[in-house]
Design an enzyme around this catalytic site. Structure first.
Site, PDB file in Angstrom:
ATOM      1  N   GLU A 371       0.829  -1.202   0.000  1.00 46.71           N
ATOM      2  CA  GLU A 371       0.000   0.000   0.000  1.00 46.71           C
ATOM      3  C   GLU A 371       0.868   1.259   0.000  1.00 46.71           C
ATOM      4  OE1 GLU A 371      -3.866   1.346   2.496  1.00 46.71           O
ATOM      5  OE2 GLU A 371      -2.064   1.170   3.691  1.00 46.71           O
ATOM      6  N   CYS A 525      -6.933  -7.216  11.935  1.00 49.28           N
ATOM      7  CA  CYS A 525      -5.494  -6.940  11.894  1.00 49.28           C
ATOM      8  C   CYS A 525      -4.714  -7.721  12.954  1.00 49.28           C
ATOM      9  CB  CYS A 525      -5.236  -5.460  12.103  1.00 49.28           C
ATOM     10  SG  CYS A 525      -6.189  -4.430  11.002  1.00 49.28           S
TER      11      CYS A 525
END
Lengths: 595, 165
Positions: A371, A525
């Site tokens: 990302e 996460c």
């Protein structure tokens, strides 16, 4: 349920019908070595390291794939078993580029541990690696795939298939040429791989590893011209301890901050701050979309809106459902919002040239590396986040620096951009973004707190594959009167296999949601690909408990009450979804190939 | 829609869209196109809603499911021990000479591809080779020349495989 009685190493044990010999042995605290077996995955039974002797049978049986049966007498450590296991390990090592001292997994490699345990000497079998034509794929910013170290246990293939339902990796060719390959053996960054790193987290050798940036970070730290800013994701603080010799479920926020200062970071800040900011932007975007769809009847406004914090999810939807990209919130992930602000607002505030700032993030995630390298993530005029480290890499740096982590005193994040709310912390758990968004959006619309005991929106919590929650909006503020009586329907999914179920139901019109939270990794996460190894259901549950404990302990529980976020809007951004926000905090997506 | 999309769709209509439909669909594409292109495999993956890597993995497992462009006539010479002892090396040498290609290559006009294969089950009549689905046995260099010559004479088509260029 009927019980099965058997003996293992002459000790009686009773297990439920269907339990394997391996599970029965675990109950007796007898450790049987395994390689292809993993708690999260279906049984493969292909490595044969877990073989045991069954009295009365000539053949050795794989304990991971053999159900216990009544009266069984099992030996896990007979000479026959030890010799067989040793041969198996020798065979695996003969096909494995065993250059252990130069390997990234040195010391944490399961094959290496077994080789050491079974005294695999130098005079074993011929090294076959030299005869092989193997590929090492260094091209991805997230994941390195080195076929020379692969023992073909297929944990990665099963992770990608079962947990994520992607199948970016598959078994290809046959016989001695059999290997784990992507589509047409293309480099990982070109195929449907989401960089989630679930395979990396489960690979027993160095065949799949994260691309590490440890030396780059050390170089930057030791460059006196550079100002090092570090941000830490919510899921790191509840797992970092595991990689440094502590039990799972420990909250180590204060120690982590102290360690980062000791490593030499100049500003130790918190991704949680931009998690709160994400909630403000994304929550307002949702309300704007609801208005566009319900009042203005604008066909361009797409619902349901999905979250956008998980870079694995983003890459997945770009590959698999490109037609649904307009449904994804345009809000950047907290990491990238943080990066964009560090080199604009924060640089200005601390009077440092953004050119001289090195922006580092500590993430539970391998996809965050990808990302940060996306071409659109340069809204500050620089690369917004320069270097991304996983929880594991940070743990290694702390070890390299000779810091006794357990002995550290707790310290606080720096201000500004270090304060956060409990709503931000729970971003690290599945359902957390939904809960945080609802806490804020409901209050914006009604002026009242969400009608859940202690702000705990329990229906969206936990490890259920797909979770649904509906909140009915009653007596909204005048500005939001169009929402009166509307039942806001939400859905939460974690792990891309579950995401696929939800998105398929959206595509075929079966589901009518307003807002969907998707996290690419199982558990959110906290079960990320960059988290300490091992990660399994038991550990994910303990990390989840820690996250909600941390939330409950925070003085501020709602994103919109974060005083620093409020100040950021006053001083800089002016208003949610405003001009500056669009410039720095929102992004666009790219349709990709389906392979 | 491209030709391959249509073909894959019609094969899926015929064989179903289940996991076990994969092999017959792969075979169907190879029958028509001699090989499985990337595009074809992505279309199959989309049609069956499975991963493209899995389609590739399955195709790469089977020797007769080609994953690269092939000539109109695929010659597979048996490489196993019996045919080897009956002179398969001379057979390959002769084929290489008359086709002006090496093992593994395809002629420029896209007509012939020369490959080796595992046992064809013709050990008692070795050396043996397969041209498309037709076995040829008890070969010798002269016989090989005649076979190739007759295929060339009977096939006057000029169309070469566009994928090869």
């Amino acid at each position: 349920m009927s019980k099965i009685n058997l003996t293992i190493d002459h000790i009686q044990v009773s297990v439920d019908k269907g339990a394997t010999i391996l599970e029965a042995a675990k109950k007796l605290n007898i450790k049987i070595p395994t390689l292809c077996y993993h708690e999260d995955l279906c049984v493969a039974g292909n490595c044969r390291v877990c073989v045991v002797e069954q009295m009365g049978s000539d053949r050795l049986v794989p304990s991971c794939a053999t159900p216990a049966s009544e009266g069984m007498e099992i030996l896990t450590n007979s000479l026959k078993v030890r010799n067989a296991r040793k041969s198996v390990i020798e065979l695996l090592v003969s096909e494995h580029r065993a250059e252990c001292t130069r390997c990234y997994k040195n010391g944490v490699c399961e094959l290496q541990h077994l080789s050491s345990e079974y005294l695999i000497g130098e005079d074993g079998l011929i090294d076959l690696v030299a005869l092989k034509n193997y590929t090492i794929d260094y091209f991805s910013p997230s994941i390195i795939k080195d076929d020379s170290k692969c023992i073909r246990c297929q944990r990665c293939v099963r992770s990608c298939d079962q947990l994520q339902n992607i199948g970016a990796l598959s078994v290809a060719y046959k016989g001695e040429k059999m290997k784990i390959a992507s589509f047409f053996e293309k480099p990982m960054y070109e195929v449907v791989c989401t960089n989630c790193g679930q395979c990396v987290n489960r690979c027993p050798t160095g065949a799949l590893i994260e691309r590490n940036y440890i030396d780059e970070v050390w170089s930057a730290i030791n460059n006196p011209q550079k100002h090092l800013v570090v941000q830490t994701a919510p899921a790191v603080r509840i797992a970092l301890g595991e990689a440094l010799g502590m039990e799972s479920g420990n909250i180590v926020t204060g120690r982590m901050v102290a360690a980062l200062r000791r490593l030499g970071f100049d500003s130790v800040l918190d991704t949680d701050f931009t998690a709160d900011l994400t909630i403000i932007e994304e929550g307002n975007e949702l309300l704007q979309r609801l208005k566009g769809a319900l009042v203005d009847k604008d066909p361009e406004v797409k619902l349901p809106m999905t979250t956008s914090c998980s870079p694995g999810w983003i890459k997945y939807i770009e590959h698999m459902y490109p037609q649904l990209l307009p449904n994804v919130s345009t809000a950047k992930s907290p990491q990238q919002m943080f990066g964009a602000l560090v080199k604009t607002y924060y640089a200005n505030k601390i009077k440092v040239d953004p050119e001289d700032i090195v922006s580092v993030s500590i993430m539970p995630c391998t996809a965050k590396k990808y990302e940060a390298n996306r071409p659109e993530m340069h809204s500050s005029g620089y690369k917004d986040v320069d270097l991304v480290l996983t929880t594991r890499e940070l743990a290694r740096m702390i070890e390299q620096a000779g810091i006794d982590f357990k002995a550290l005193e707790n310290e606080e994040f720096d201000s500004f951009m270090g304060v956060s709310s409990g709503a931000a912390v729970i971003f690290g758990a599945t359902g957390g973004v939904m809960e945080a968004a609802l806490r804020t959006a409901y209050e914006i619309v009604t002026g009242r707190e969400v009608p859940f005991d202690g702000l705990n929106i329990t229906p969206v919590r936990g490890m259920d594959e797909v979770k649904e929650a509906a909140i009915k909006i009653e007596n909204p503020l005048p500005e939001w009167s169009f929402l009166d009586g509307v039942e806001l329907k939400t859905c939460v999914a974690h792990g891309l296999a579950n995401a696929k179920k939800v998105m398929d139901s959206v595509v075929n019109g079966k589901a009518q949601y307003h807002f969907i939270e998707i996290m690419a990794c199982p558990g959110g996460c906290l079960g990320g690909g960059g988290q300490p190894i091992p990660t399994n259901m038991e550990i994910r549950k303990r990390r989840t408990e820690a996250i909600y404990r941390e939330d409950e302990g925070m003085p501020i529980r709602k994103s919109h009450e974060n005083p620093e976020v409020v100040k950021l809007y006053e001083e800089f951004l002016k208003k949610p979804l405003g001009h500056k926000s669009h410039e720095l905090l929102h992004t666009t997506y790219t349709p990709r190939n389906r392979y | 829609m491209s030709e391959i999309t249509n073909l894959v769709k019609s094969l899926a209509d015929k064989h179903g869209r289940y996991q076990e439909s994969l092999l017959p669909i792969l075979q169907g594409v190879v029958e028509q196109h001699k090989y499985l292109s990337e595009e074809a495999m992505v279309e199959i993956a989309r049609e069956l809603d499975i991963s493209a890597a899995r389609v590739f993995g399955t195709a790469s497992f089977y020797s007769f499911l080609n994953t690269r462009p092939m000539g109109k006539y695929i010659i597979r010479v048996c490489k196993t021990i019996t045919c080897m002892m009956h002179g398969k090396n001379q057979i390959i040498q002769e084929l290489e000479k008359s086709l002006k290609i090496k093992l593994g290559e395809t002629t420029l006009d896209g007509k012939f591809t020369l490959l080796e294969t595992n046992c064809l089950g013709q050990c008692h009549k070795g050396p043996a080779m397969l041209i498309n689905d037709e076995p040829y046995t008890e070969l010798n260099p002269e016989k090989v020349r005649e076979i190739i010559q007759s295929i060339k004479l009977n096939d006057t088509s000029k169309t070469s495989n566009p994928d090869l260029n």
